[in-house]
Structure formats: C-alpha cells, structure tokens
Design a protein around this motif. Structure first.
Motif, short mmCIF file in Angstrom:
data_model
loop_
_atom_site.label_atom_id
_atom_site.label_comp_id
_atom_site.label_asym_id
_atom_site.label_seq_id
_atom_site.Cartn_x
_atom_site.Cartn_y
_atom_site.Cartn_z
N ARG A 57 -6.40 -1.37 -7.89
CA ARG A 57 -5.37 -1.25 -7.01
C ARG A 57 -4.39 -0.09 -7.24
O ARG A 57 -3.87 0.53 -7.93
CB ARG A 57 -4.80 -2.39 -6.18
N TYR A 58 -4.03 1.01 -6.73
CA TYR A 58 -3.47 2.05 -6.27
C TYR A 58 -2.79 2.31 -4.47
O TYR A 58 -4.02 2.04 -4.25
CB TYR A 58 -4.47 3.66 -7.37
N GLN A 59 -0.98 2.55 -4.88
CA GLN A 59 -1.04 2.74 -3.13
C GLN A 59 -1.11 4.37 -3.51
O GLN A 59 -0.13 5.08 -4.34
CB GLN A 59 0.23 1.86 -3.43
N LEU A 60 -1.03 4.62 -1.97
CA LEU A 60 -1.29 5.35 -1.94
C LEU A 60 0.43 6.40 -1.92
O LEU A 60 0.74 5.23 -0.28
CB LEU A 60 -2.19 6.22 -1.08
N ASN A 61 0.64 7.42 -1.54
CA ASN A 61 1.58 7.97 -0.18
C ASN A 61 1.55 7.92 0.77
O ASN A 61 0.19 8.12 1.64
CB ASN A 61 2.65 8.60 -0.78
N LYS A 62 2.06 8.16 1.91
CA LYS A 62 1.89 8.27 3.34
C LYS A 62 1.40 9.52 3.79
O LYS A 62 0.08 9.36 4.71
CB LYS A 62 3.20 8.27 3.82
N ASP A 63 1.32 10.45 2.71
CA ASP A 63 1.08 11.71 2.61
C ASP A 63 -0.54 11.10 2.53
O ASP A 63 -1.63 12.37 3.02
CB ASP A 63 1.32 13.03 2.71
N ALA A 64 -0.81 11.02 1.74
CA ALA A 64 -2.06 10.76 0.90
C ALA A 64 -2.65 10.03 1.93
O ALA A 64 -4.40 9.84 2.16
CB ALA A 64 -2.26 10.58 -0.42
N VAL A 65 -2.14 8.49 2.52
CA VAL A 65 -2.54 8.05 3.24
C VAL A 65 -3.51 9.14 4.82
O VAL A 65 -4.70 8.60 5.03
CB VAL A 65 -1.41 7.17 3.80
N ALA A 66 -2.87 9.54 4.99
CA ALA A 66 -3.17 10.06 6.24
C ALA A 66 -4.15 11.20 5.90
O ALA A 66 -4.67 11.57 7.50
CB ALA A 66 -1.65 11.51 6.56
N ILE A 67 -4.28 11.83 5.37
CA ILE A 67 -5.12 12.66 4.72
C ILE A 67 -7.10 11.71 4.63
O ILE A 67 -7.44 12.61 4.95
CB ILE A 67 -4.89 13.16 2.89
N GLY A 118 -13.55 7.74 -13.96
CA GLY A 118 -14.27 6.82 -13.99
C GLY A 118 -13.62 5.64 -12.97
O GLY A 118 -14.68 5.15 -12.39
N ASP A 119 -12.83 5.59 -13.28
CA ASP A 119 -12.20 4.64 -12.80
C ASP A 119 -12.38 4.00 -11.40
O ASP A 119 -12.24 4.78 -10.39
CB ASP A 119 -11.07 4.35 -12.78
N TRP A 120 -12.81 3.08 -10.81
CA TRP A 120 -13.38 2.38 -9.39
C TRP A 120 -12.10 1.87 -8.78
O TRP A 120 -11.00 1.14 -9.52
CB TRP A 120 -14.03 1.32 -9.03
N LEU A 121 -11.32 2.82 -7.51
CA LEU A 121 -9.80 2.59 -7.17
C LEU A 121 -10.07 1.46 -5.60
O LEU A 121 -10.73 2.59 -4.74
CB LEU A 121 -9.31 3.36 -6.84
N ALA A 122 -8.92 0.25 -5.42
CA ALA A 122 -8.90 0.66 -4.55
C ALA A 122 -7.65 0.98 -4.20
O ALA A 122 -6.36 0.93 -4.43
CB ALA A 122 -8.43 -1.70 -3.78
N LEU A 123 -7.61 1.87 -2.70
CA LEU A 123 -6.62 3.38 -2.06
C LEU A 123 -5.36 1.95 -1.01
O LEU A 123 -6.66 2.18 -0.38
CB LEU A 123 -7.16 4.47 -1.70
N VAL A 124 -4.29 1.67 -1.02
CA VAL A 124 -4.19 0.94 -0.04
C VAL A 124 -2.93 1.75 0.12
O VAL A 124 -2.30 3.05 -0.54
CB VAL A 124 -3.49 -0.40 -0.46
N ASP A 125 -1.95 1.24 1.58
CA ASP A 125 -0.75 1.81 2.19
C ASP A 125 -0.29 0.79 1.88
O ASP A 125 -0.03 -0.04 0.90
CB ASP A 125 -1.46 2.20 3.36
N GLY A 126 1.30 1.50 2.89
CA GLY A 126 2.52 0.82 1.97
C GLY A 126 2.65 -0.45 2.51
O GLY A 126 3.78 -1.66 1.83
N ALA A 127 1.76 -0.92 3.67
CA ALA A 127 1.43 -2.54 4.23
C ALA A 127 0.76 -3.27 3.39
O ALA A 127 0.48 -3.84 4.27
CB ALA A 127 1.63 -1.99 5.45
N ASN A 128 0.06 -1.95 2.15
CA ASN A 128 -1.48 -3.15 1.37
C ASN A 128 -2.42 -3.43 1.85
O ASN A 128 -2.89 -4.45 1.83
CB ASN A 128 -0.44 -4.40 0.69
N ARG A 129 -2.60 -2.15 3.07
CA ARG A 129 -4.19 -2.63 3.57
C ARG A 129 -4.66 -1.58 2.80
O ARG A 129 -4.73 -0.57 2.94
CB ARG A 129 -3.62 -1.65 4.84
N THR A 130 -6.09 -1.44 2.36
CA THR A 130 -6.78 -0.82 1.82
C THR A 130 -7.40 -0.50 2.88
O THR A 130 -8.28 -0.14 3.58
CB THR A 130 -8.26 -2.21 1.18
#
Length: 121
Positions: free
Chosen positions: A5-15, A38-50
């Motif tokens: 799991r990796y939490q993106l910042n707002k700018d990255a979520v928008a991208i 090579g790590d596989w990531l689940a990218l989440v926003d500030g509300a922990n939504r993938t």
C-alpha cells in the motif's frame, strides 16, 4: 502477489484520475524509499480508497507505472483482455505486413511491455 500500500498525495491522485500512465519521482513522499524495484503497489488516496495499482521503479524519473485504475487488481484475465484489445487494434495492419509492433506499452494500457513481430518470429 499481494501489493504493498502507498498513499498518494492529492496532486498524484489527480494525475492518476486524469488517466496519466506514470507518477514521477518528485510526486512521491520519502515513504516511497522503502520500496524495491518491481514492487507491486496498491495506490490509495487520503480516504484510503484504492485509486489504482502500479509497479514501482527504483531509478529514473518515472517512479510508478500505472497498471490498472480503480480497486480491482491487475490479474491474468485483465492482462489477456488488454492484449486482446491491442492485437485487435492492429489486426488490419498485421494482415498487410510481417514487421509490426503488436503491443506498445502505455498506449495499450500495459506499461513497459513491447511486443514486436518480425516475419514468423
């Protein structure tokens, strides 16, 4: 393989939500330094939504290549579907030549994957 799991910042979520296929290194926090190439990531926003799934790259300007948007993980069925769309898109040209790029990475929704056909190889 379970993605990390990796939490993106707002700018990255928008991208990601605009459909861009990459997240650049300067858009990541220092927390990303724990990931390996090579790590596989689940990218989440500030509300922990993938918001997407991606693959981490340890070096270079592109840090994460987006594989699939939304909560669904990329799996074999997803890959087969992506390949099918790419091959169908190029079928008319493939019928006329024996040298063709059948899959073109990000353009076909499969980042960093390129499949060329030369003759019968």
């Amino acid at each position: 393989m379970k993605p990390r799991r990796y939490q993106l910042n707002k700018d990255a979520v928008a991208i990601v939500e605009r459909g861009h296929p990459w997240i650049f290194r300067e858009q990541l926090s220092s927390a990303a330094q724990v990931f390996r190439d090579g790590d596989w990531l689940a990218l989440v926003d500030g509300a922990n939504r993938t918001v997407a799934h991606g693959i981490y790259e340890a070096d270079g300007a592109i840090a994460i290549r987006i594989l699939r948007r939304g909560a669904a993980r990329p799996d074999a069925a997803w890959l087969v579907a992506q390949l099918g769309v790419a091959l169908e898109r190029r079928a008319p040209l493939a019928a006329r030549t024996d040298g063709i790029r059948l899959v073109h990475g990000e353009s076909d929704g499969i980042p960093a994957v390129v499949i060329d056909r030369f003759g019968d190889t």
